[in-house]
Motif scaffolding. Sequence first.
Motif, mmCIF file in Angstrom:
data_model
loop_
_atom_site.group_PDB
_atom_site.id
_atom_site.type_symbol
_atom_site.label_atom_id
_atom_site.label_comp_id
_atom_site.label_asym_id
_atom_site.label_seq_id
_atom_site.Cartn_x
_atom_site.Cartn_y
_atom_site.Cartn_z
ATOM 1 N N GLY B 52 0.856 -1.177 0.000
ATOM 2 C CA GLY B 52 0.000 0.000 0.000
ATOM 3 C C GLY B 52 0.892 1.226 0.000
ATOM 4 N N HIS B 53 0.320 2.386 0.274
ATOM 5 C CA HIS B 53 1.149 3.587 0.351
ATOM 6 C C HIS B 53 2.102 3.446 1.526
ATOM 7 N N ILE B 54 3.180 4.228 1.520
ATOM 8 C CA ILE B 54 4.137 4.059 2.619
ATOM 9 C C ILE B 54 3.601 4.706 3.894
ATOM 10 N N GLU B 55 4.073 4.240 5.011
ATOM 11 C CA GLU B 55 3.674 4.829 6.284
ATOM 12 C C GLU B 55 4.869 4.801 7.239
ATOM 13 N N LEU B 56 4.762 5.572 8.283
ATOM 14 C CA LEU B 56 5.853 5.646 9.269
ATOM 15 C C LEU B 56 5.721 4.510 10.266
ATOM 16 N N VAL B 57 6.865 4.051 10.762
ATOM 17 C CA VAL B 57 6.862 3.014 11.786
ATOM 18 C C VAL B 57 7.101 3.688 13.128
ATOM 19 N N GLY B 58 6.289 3.322 14.093
ATOM 20 C CA GLY B 58 6.427 3.938 15.400
ATOM 21 C C GLY B 58 7.665 3.436 16.137
ATOM 22 N N ALA B 59 8.217 4.278 16.987
ATOM 23 C CA ALA B 59 9.367 3.860 17.793
ATOM 24 C C ALA B 59 8.905 2.848 18.832
ATOM 25 N N ASP B 60 9.866 2.025 19.298
ATOM 26 C CA ASP B 60 9.496 0.982 20.243
ATOM 27 C C ASP B 60 8.975 1.551 21.549
ATOM 28 N N GLU B 61 9.648 2.621 22.006
ATOM 29 C CA GLU B 61 9.239 3.126 23.312
ATOM 30 C C GLU B 61 7.963 3.958 23.248
ATOM 31 N N ASP B 62 7.752 4.599 22.078
ATOM 32 C CA ASP B 62 6.548 5.420 21.948
ATOM 33 C C ASP B 62 5.973 5.246 20.555
ATOM 34 N N PRO B 63 4.978 4.396 20.397
ATOM 35 C CA PRO B 63 4.449 4.094 19.069
ATOM 36 C C PRO B 63 3.853 5.307 18.368
ATOM 37 N N ALA B 64 3.568 6.361 19.090
ATOM 38 C CA ALA B 64 2.998 7.537 18.445
ATOM 39 C C ALA B 64 4.084 8.391 17.811
ATOM 40 N N LYS B 65 5.339 8.096 18.153
ATOM 41 C CA LYS B 65 6.455 8.867 17.582
ATOM 42 C C LYS B 65 7.200 8.007 16.578
ATOM 43 N N ALA B 66 7.521 8.590 15.414
ATOM 44 C CA ALA B 66 8.162 7.787 14.370
ATOM 45 C C ALA B 66 9.613 7.509 14.745
ATOM 46 N N ARG B 67 10.145 6.411 14.215
ATOM 47 C CA ARG B 67 11.557 6.109 14.409
ATOM 48 C C ARG B 67 12.444 7.092 13.650
ATOM 49 N N CYS B 68 11.822 7.789 12.723
ATOM 50 C CA CYS B 68 12.534 8.678 11.803
ATOM 51 C C CYS B 68 13.524 9.590 12.529
ATOM 52 N N ILE B 69 14.722 9.739 11.937
ATOM 53 C CA ILE B 69 15.717 10.629 12.521
ATOM 54 C C ILE B 69 15.838 11.919 11.719
ATOM 55 N N GLY B 70 14.881 12.092 10.806
ATOM 56 C CA GLY B 70 14.839 13.365 10.082
ATOM 57 C C GLY B 70 15.988 13.592 9.129
ATOM 58 N N GLY B 165 -7.470 14.899 -2.700
ATOM 59 C CA GLY B 165 -7.098 15.159 -1.314
ATOM 60 C C GLY B 165 -7.038 13.889 -0.480
ATOM 61 N N ARG B 166 -7.822 12.910 -0.878
ATOM 62 C CA ARG B 166 -7.876 11.649 -0.131
ATOM 63 C C ARG B 166 -6.530 10.926 -0.197
ATOM 64 N N PHE B 167 -5.700 11.281 -1.171
ATOM 65 C CA PHE B 167 -4.440 10.566 -1.346
ATOM 66 C C PHE B 167 -3.228 11.397 -0.932
ATOM 67 N N GLU B 168 -3.506 12.423 -0.170
ATOM 68 C CA GLU B 168 -2.398 13.194 0.378
ATOM 69 C C GLU B 168 -2.409 12.987 1.885
ATOM 70 N N PHE B 169 -1.330 12.432 2.382
ATOM 71 C CA PHE B 169 -1.343 11.971 3.759
ATOM 72 C C PHE B 169 -0.388 12.784 4.622
ATOM 73 N N ASP B 170 -0.849 13.097 5.825
ATOM 74 C CA ASP B 170 0.050 13.566 6.862
ATOM 75 C C ASP B 170 0.412 12.332 7.669
ATOM 76 N N LEU B 171 1.605 11.787 7.380
ATOM 77 C CA LEU B 171 1.910 10.472 7.939
ATOM 78 C C LEU B 171 2.128 10.515 9.452
ATOM 79 N N MET B 172 2.549 11.659 9.967
ATOM 80 C CA MET B 172 2.729 11.724 11.428
ATOM 81 C C MET B 172 1.391 11.633 12.132
ATOM 82 N N GLU B 173 0.439 12.331 11.562
ATOM 83 C CA GLU B 173 -0.884 12.299 12.169
ATOM 84 C C GLU B 173 -1.462 10.888 12.085
ATOM 85 N N ARG B 174 -1.215 10.269 10.921
ATOM 86 C CA ARG B 174 -1.704 8.910 10.723
ATOM 87 C C ARG B 174 -1.097 7.966 11.768
#
Lengths: 329, 191
Positions: B52-70, B165-174
Amino acid sequence: MNGSLLTSVAPELLRLGIGLLALVGFIAANGMLLLYVERKVAGHVQRRPGPFEVGPHGLLQAFADAGKLVGKQLATPAGADGLLFWAAPLMAFMPVPLMFIAIPFGENLFGLETNLGLVLILSFAGFNVLALCLAGWGSNNKWSLLGAARAVSQAVAYEIPLLLSVLAVALMCGSLDLRQLASSQGGWPWQWNVAVQPLAFFIYFVCAVAETNRAPFDLAEAESELTAGVHTEYSGMGNGIFFLAEYANMIVVGCVATALFLGGAQGPFAPGPWWFLAKMYLLVTLVIFMRWTYPRVRFDQLLNLNWRWLMPLALVNLLATAFAVKLAG
Amino acid sequence: MAILTAPIQALAAVWSMVVGLRVTVTNFFRPQETIHYPRQEVPPSHLDSFRGHIELVGADEDPAKARCIGCGLCAELCPSFCLKVVAEELPVDSAVCYPSQAGTDLLMPTPKFRAAPPSQTQPRKLLSYHLVYHTCSLCGLCVQNCPAGSLRFSHDVYLAGASRGRFEFDLMERLRGQAARGGAKGGKAHA
Ligand code: SF4
Ligand code: SF4
């Protein structure tokens, strides 16, 4: 009162009128039924359900399709010959009820009493080519024209072994009357003509599939090469009538094969129209299955098959039959 | 014998047609493979390979925060420019450019604003992560190359929409939404 007048004046005419009317109904109903069967077979062969949403198990899908086709605009392409273009679907369909009137569905269930039923059917069957030819020419479209060219050469080629194979049976029974041909066979499969003339049946069947332009011989349509061949420019009911004619032709082919080779309405235990219909539908189902099994042949393969195999075989078969008949008689 | 080969070949061909017919007829009677969508859905276990479309993976300690290091590598690599990463600016001296990496892998362009390889990096705080899915070709470059393992394909088979618009995602919010529903820990990816 009028009716009694008619019956006294022309009972044959009345019978013909009622017969034609009933046959048109039969054809239309069968067109819808076969459309449904075709799509269901295609679906299940490919491990999917086929039409499923309209009505229980998609039973009403054919009605929805018919409604859609009728509701669509009939567009004539720019530069097309309007008269020829619209004459073609009519010409494809009009001979069809006429072919049906000579078919003996049962002992007394037929539209017209004639001793030339076979000739009648075979001659009207030739109209289909003319219709495809007109459609291709009138459309002003290169795909259509190519499809028409293919249709004509294919039909011309396959008509010959078809006639030869049918002739062998006619020769054997000494009649061209479909009722007589059918009733001259017994009820059990080994008493049918197919047991005596298996080669003729095989040739007839292959040629008949080719004559009706069904896959694997649907070169006139050949959607992967010619978009839709002769049907490319037809919209709405123009296309619908072609399809109806195709299915009707399939049924005619099945009916003739049943009458000639499979004992007609004769059958074990209780002879009657149900046997005729059962055999006919079995053949039609086989034709449908063939469409979803075999890939389309190439054009040279198509002609090679005909001129190098079917034609000589049919000739040899006819000669052998004539010899045997002479010897026996 | 040559006169016999042609008929034998022809008979073999006819027989092969019978065999073909048998294949279709047996398939006709076998159970169907398709799913009647609105009434049934594909079991999640069958979706592991679905892209499917790509999505962010949550960090282990806090699933609401992405593992992303920017690091911005994904946005830099994306051939269709469909990712937009905004991360906190680092103080100038810690943003190291590694010349040794430039040109080592011709297939992988060295991103202009890549901060540092992940082992030595000083993570930058991710501020926003947007995906414009209608231009994504699902090539997977972003997922493959994310140094923090912060991207994956979602398994949203039934994504459909009537507007762009349905296909533009704010992945952090998601991701936050997924975490709130409790389903976005690393590894599992069912929308
Ligand atoms: S899958 Fe490819 S096209 Fe889609 S966002 Fe990732 S890099 Fe860009
Ligand atoms: S490559 Fe991975 S870590 Fe870098 S910005 Fe993209 S998601 Fe974040």
